[in-house]
Scaffold this active site. Structure first.
Site, PDB file in Angstrom:
ATOM      1  N   LYS B 169      48.028  36.409  32.402  1.00 11.02           N
ATOM      2  CA  LYS B 169      47.616  38.008  33.004  1.00 11.02           C
ATOM      3  C   LYS B 169      48.160  38.445  33.770  1.00 11.02           C
ATOM      4  CE  LYS B 169      45.979  38.684  35.963  1.00 11.02           C
ATOM      5  NZ  LYS B 169      45.759  39.152  37.018  1.00 11.02           N
ATOM      6  N   THR B 180      52.449  40.249  40.564  1.00 13.61           N
ATOM      7  CA  THR B 180      50.765  39.504  40.068  1.00 13.61           C
ATOM      8  C   THR B 180      50.769  39.258  38.916  1.00 13.61           C
ATOM      9  OG1 THR B 180      49.949  41.040  40.874  1.00 13.61           O
ATOM     10  CG2 THR B 180      48.590  40.397  40.000  1.00 13.61           C
ATOM     11  N   ASN B 379      43.424  51.954  40.465  1.00 15.92           N
ATOM     12  CA  ASN B 379      44.117  51.309  41.838  1.00 15.92           C
ATOM     13  C   ASN B 379      43.787  51.922  43.430  1.00 15.92           C
ATOM     14  OD1 ASN B 379      46.218  49.004  41.723  1.00 15.92           O
ATOM     15  ND2 ASN B 379      46.922  50.458  39.890  1.00 15.92           N
TER      16      ASN B 379
END
Lengths: 384, 384
Positions: B169, B180, B379
């Site tokens: 992911k 991330t 974001n």
């Protein structure tokens, strides 16, 4: 008043036909003397534009009679032909002003990789020479604008009788090492080129070098300081440096406030650092986090993104010893949530991020902007 | 098939109630043996999330019985309480699966700075344990998604009888040092934890470490490789590393293709470098230029912004010895304009930037994305 605020300077801004918009695009500043002392600092980018390569040679002897600046094209990555264009521009100024071409600084700004039309430049220099006036600083400041929405000027008059003036351009590509900014500073104080150089480096180190709007470093940045000595006053050097720093800070904040597409002016103040370098490193890391910058655009006090950026640096700190306050609200203490996010008001344009590393006594402030739709738009449409 | 493609693994993905959307948010992967060899690499961010701090301890002995992953919260900067939550999660898995908590890796992803609801996590672990199945890899891959629009899976079956599977992911905050992303790789090849570790480091170095979507480095990244040995086949180590690298590259490209808001997948290939480090440095500098990335969003082949970014590095090159080609069109040769910009077609999603430094024989490719309105939007609205 800008560059013509001190005595001993004439300036002009004319239409040379380099900009498609038909606006002013060529500025000329002449030092009327009696001194022609000067100092300059340039981009640290290794890919330097032709006018930077030229001007680095010119400044070697600390003497500058005039500076010519054009918008409408960066004259960077244009090879030998581009360097010839810069040289021809300096020669044209020399001929018009009856000075040596080796004492003429040249600056260019605009798109990289296109040749400038040398005939238009030379004709523009003639017009600019004819238009020189001791009160025409504003016209010069307008002629160096690219995506700037307004001219940037500043001045400081010392009670002792000397003055500093300045103009600046720069809207995108603002970053350390003096990125895409062109700045001309003038003074009528009586100072040698060595003294001007020391003051200039001291002032830019804590002003333009700490403006990091978008992390991108330009190929063309130049900050020049010309001294005419026309006031006849020898200033205290420390007082002069202080005043010059204030003028540079004023111009740097004007650049920040007019950065391409920005909706927030962000001051990242790092305190409690083990060294000033650590403070600068941490502030710069945060200023370059797109996630942090997008959050500020969205009025989101996302302190996790602040700490994630801090964590990428080699500065001295304990991850669980860091405090973060945003606009006066202490939202993180010792690396844990403190006050609720909701208390932070990010609607004003000015944003203050305070990061306490609790690792020492040093401090530094980096100025940056948020990452907005308008930034993306302006920079995706630049060349078209 | 993802993590359940090799024999010796069961997986599940359930709704623990951590995500407001009510979607799957907890994944469990169990190694059924006979071996429980494992290796893992973690974010190099100094601000590490609690599950990373935990998992770094777990992997010390090279033995992992299970890995539990949650979306819906990063459990980063949540202090001692957050670490307790991670510990309690591992204990719950240990109890359900009758293994040692010290052999349970924990991964979390989501917003930084919020506590996770420990009761929901523990209840979720029970459901996940009950749902474990040897064909449920897809459900696990779905449960680790955050802003991902689709699950990422890959598998490789070797003719010799061993298999590698993987899920990943990661959509924003993709950067070097494994940003991330959460990746679980499984294999039924018979390899020791030392062999797995060597293969994993070799594979991630040239795949996930060269994916730099937005320059931001996460606090939570983990790539884990679990070996069950269930195939009974000892592979050739070089062949295994090659296959693992291919699986990692496949997953890295899936991450790039699903990066937040991106409209272009950009491969920056640097050739002619004096060293591989130089090639990586140059590629990364270009991948982090917001001006370059915004230009690609605007289908503008602005090679000047490529060279301006190259110029910020300390790599070996002559500024007038660099060639740049975009999507096969040589627009810059020897630092000067070559083919016209108009010939470059940037409408396809895939973009290939080829930079030849003419300084040596080394090469590297960095994968990145463009800077778009959607990136800014996603974001800026993340926490709200």
């Amino acid at each position: 008043m800008s560059v013509t605020a001190p005595s001993g300077f004439a300036a002009s801004g004319v239409v040379a036909g380099l900009k498609a918009s038909g606006k002013r695009d060529l500025a000329l500043v002449k030092n009327l003397g009696p001194l022609t002392a000067a100092a300059a600092v340039f981009t640290t980018n290794r890919c330097k534009a032709n006018p930077v390569l030229w001007s680095e040679q010119v400044i070697q002897d600390g003497m500058v009679s005039a500076i010519v600046l054009n918008s409408g094209g960066a004259n960077c990555y244009t090879g030998a032909q581009g360097f010839q264009t810069t040289h021809a521009t300096a020669e044209a100024v020399a001929e018009q002003l009856e000075v040596s071409a080796g004492d003429v600084l040249v600056c260019s700004t605009g798109l990289i990789g296109d040749q400038l039309p040398v005939e238009k430049l030379i004709a523009g220099v003639s017009s600019a020479a004819a238009a020189l006036a001791t009160d025409a600083g504003l016209g010069a400041a307008e002629a160096i604008m690219t995506t700037d929405t307004r001219p940037k000027e500043a001045a400081h008059r010392a009670p002792e009788g000397w003055t500093i003036g300045g103009m600046a351009k720069g809207a995108g590509m603002l970053a350390p090492g003096l990125a895409t900014m062109l700045v001309v500073l003038t003074t009528d104080a009586v100072l040698s080129s060595e003294q001007l150089d020391a003051a200039l480096r001291s002032a830019t180190r804590v002003t333009f070098d700490r403006l990091d709007s978008d992390g991108c470093m330009s190929t063309n940045d130049t900050v020049a300081l010309l001294g005419s000595g026309a006031s006849g006053v020898e200033p205290d050097e420390a007082a002069f440096t202080l005043a010059l720093t204030a003028v540079c800070r004023d111009l740097a904040e004007q650049l920040q406030a007019d950065a391409e597409g920005a909706s927030h002016d962000i001051a990242i103040e790092v305190v409690g650092a083990a060294s000033e370098d650590d403070a600068v490193t941490v502030g710069r890391a945060v200023s370059r986090s797109n996630l942090f910058k997008a959050a500020i655009f969205g009025n989101d006090p996302n302190w996790g993104r602040v700490l994630a950026a801090v964590g990428t640096t080699d500065a001295e700190f304990d991850p669980y010893g860091i405090d973060v306050a945003i606009n006066g609200v202490q939202i993180c203490t010792g690396g844990e949530p403190d006050q609720p996010r909701d208390l932070v008001d990010l609607t004003p344009r000015k944003v203050h991020i305070l990061i306490d590393l609790h690792a020492g006594e040093q401090t530094a402030t980096i100025l940056t902007n948020d990452l907005t739709h308008d930034y993306v738009h302006e920079n995706s449409a630049y060349a078209s």
